[in-house]
Motif scaffolding. Sequence first.
Motif, short mmCIF file in Angstrom:
data_model
loop_
_atom_site.label_atom_id
_atom_site.label_comp_id
_atom_site.label_asym_id
_atom_site.label_seq_id
_atom_site.Cartn_x
_atom_site.Cartn_y
_atom_site.Cartn_z
N VAL A 40 63.21 41.57 171.63
CA VAL A 40 62.14 42.42 171.08
C VAL A 40 62.09 43.76 171.79
CG1 VAL A 40 59.67 42.62 170.62
CG2 VAL A 40 60.80 40.41 170.36
N TYR A 41 61.85 43.75 173.12
CA TYR A 41 61.69 45.04 173.80
C TYR A 41 63.01 45.79 173.91
CZ TYR A 41 63.11 43.01 178.40
OH TYR A 41 63.78 42.43 179.45
N GLY A 42 64.13 45.08 173.85
CA GLY A 42 65.43 45.76 173.91
C GLY A 42 65.74 46.62 172.71
N GLN A 43 64.97 46.44 171.61
CA GLN A 43 65.17 47.28 170.43
C GLN A 43 64.76 48.73 170.68
OE1 GLN A 43 63.52 45.61 166.69
NE2 GLN A 43 63.05 43.81 167.92
N ARG A 44 63.84 48.92 171.63
CA ARG A 44 63.28 50.26 171.90
C ARG A 44 62.72 50.87 170.62
NH1 ARG A 44 68.05 53.24 175.09
NH2 ARG A 44 69.24 52.37 173.37
N ALA A 45 62.08 50.04 169.81
CA ALA A 45 61.56 50.47 168.52
C ALA A 45 60.05 50.60 168.57
CB ALA A 45 61.97 49.47 167.44
N THR A 46 59.49 51.35 167.62
CA THR A 46 58.04 51.48 167.51
C THR A 46 57.40 50.11 167.37
OG1 THR A 46 58.27 53.64 166.44
CG2 THR A 46 56.18 52.50 166.14
N GLY A 47 56.35 49.86 168.17
CA GLY A 47 55.65 48.58 168.09
C GLY A 47 56.28 47.47 168.90
N THR A 48 57.22 47.80 169.78
CA THR A 48 57.86 46.76 170.60
C THR A 48 57.76 47.07 172.09
OG1 THR A 48 60.06 47.80 170.46
CG2 THR A 48 59.48 46.21 168.74
N LYS A 49 56.71 47.78 172.49
CA LYS A 49 56.57 48.16 173.90
C LYS A 49 55.87 47.04 174.67
CE LYS A 49 55.38 52.17 176.74
NZ LYS A 49 56.75 52.58 176.98
N PHE A 50 56.53 46.53 175.70
CA PHE A 50 56.01 45.44 176.51
C PHE A 50 55.48 45.97 177.85
CE2 PHE A 50 58.06 41.26 174.88
CZ PHE A 50 57.72 41.59 173.58
N LEU A 51 54.50 45.25 178.37
CA LEU A 51 53.91 45.55 179.67
C LEU A 51 54.15 44.36 180.58
CD1 LEU A 51 52.09 47.74 181.12
CD2 LEU A 51 50.16 46.27 180.52
N ILE A 52 54.74 44.59 181.75
CA ILE A 52 54.94 43.53 182.72
C ILE A 52 53.79 43.52 183.73
CG2 ILE A 52 56.42 42.68 184.59
CD1 ILE A 52 58.80 43.95 183.21
N ASN A 53 53.25 42.34 183.97
CA ASN A 53 52.33 42.13 185.09
C ASN A 53 53.06 41.26 186.11
OD1 ASN A 53 50.43 41.33 186.93
ND2 ASN A 53 48.84 40.86 185.44
N PRO A 54 53.62 41.88 187.17
CA PRO A 54 54.42 41.11 188.12
C PRO A 54 53.67 39.99 188.83
CG PRO A 54 54.84 43.46 188.36
CD PRO A 54 53.64 43.32 187.47
N ASN A 55 52.34 40.08 188.85
CA ASN A 55 51.55 39.06 189.52
C ASN A 55 50.93 38.07 188.54
OD1 ASN A 55 51.31 39.50 192.59
ND2 ASN A 55 51.27 41.56 191.73
N ARG A 56 51.41 38.08 187.31
CA ARG A 56 50.97 37.12 186.30
C ARG A 56 51.87 35.88 186.38
NH1 ARG A 56 49.64 37.73 180.14
NH2 ARG A 56 50.49 35.82 179.27
N ALA A 57 51.25 34.70 186.27
CA ALA A 57 52.04 33.47 186.23
C ALA A 57 52.71 33.35 184.88
CB ALA A 57 51.13 32.28 186.47
N SER A 58 53.91 32.79 184.86
CA SER A 58 54.65 32.63 183.60
C SER A 58 53.98 31.61 182.70
CB SER A 58 56.08 32.22 183.90
OG SER A 58 56.72 33.22 184.66
#
Length: 381
Positions: free
Chosen positions: A363-381
């Motif tokens: 999904v985020y590898g598309q670099r397309a409109t509407g596919t922007k992801f946010l990482i929270n490094p301190n979030r549990a998986s």
Amino acid sequence: MTHSLAPTGLQLRSLIKPEGELEISLHEVPTPEPAADEVIVRVEATPINPSDIGLLFGAADMATARVSGTPARPVVTAQVPERAMKSMAARVGQSLPVGNEGAGTVVAAGASPAAQALLGKTVAVLGGAMYAQYRAIRADQCLVLPEGASAADGASCFVNPLTALGMVETMRREGHKALVHTAAASNLGQMLNRICLKDGIGLVNIVRKPEQAALLKAQGAQHVCDSSAPSFLADLTEALVQTGATIAFDATGGGRLAGQILGCMEAALNRTATEYSRYGSTTHKQVYIYGGLDTGPTELVRNFGFAWGMGGWLLFPFLQKIGPEAVQALKARVAAELKTTFASSYTKEISLADALQLEAIAVYGQRATGTKFLINPNRAS
């Protein structure tokens, strides 16, 4: 002074091996001790920007990607085509941290008054290596977020906002009065549209789909041209006549679009020409390529006279060029308009481990409109 911190934290790294394999993995690294003028930020939000994807994946063919390891410590590997290894030579064998920008809470501070003043504050940071649970950074590199702003609000307050403002500033400094932007429905494009509407600047937005055009028009964009429409070149020329735009910033890079923009600029200028010149219009037309959504060759058909230029544009060299005082003025505007002009939206919030799942990468590898992801490094998986 430091609060109680875990002795180690996770950091996402990208490695290209000599045999032509990309490896992306999570490393456990010591939590740094702050120097006198440094703070430790507990990173709580960091975006996946196209510039991050360039470092994250390098020249690997992600269609070959596979995942091994454990759910908590996944390892992504992919093949780098032999023809692309030459361009990767400078980074082969180096395990590189990823993530240009982000935001979080200052949980430890060095002895200097400037560092101590940030303890407990929510700050945004532009310094690289942000896909990590903790980041040591100089106090003067932190931007304190306004009261009530979350880390997610401030996670993208450097790269996209300063890029959009940098485009407008470049336009002004080079003597143009309006500008063109491609891939204009992106988070960056929507931000640039809001800036230009607020500042009364003519902007021609180029998109690739009707739904992207509708999105921008709903946000007040006055000139939107869909490159998939049969009338695209005529529409673009008319928008250039109306705005007088003679500078463009192109996120696609490859293909014919940059040359088409120059050709339409020339056609627009010739509409008001008072005399013929076999050398074309004497008004300088400029296209800056700042992205590579199309990785193919840039194709030009020389139908735009001799008064033109094409080159690359990057944020960090631009900031160095304008100097600290001008940069601080841009940052102050971003902070003041963080939740309005410079607001960003995200498709999904994920953890560091989630970022290494093939489903997320697709999904985020598309670099397309509407596919922007946010990482929270301190979030549990």
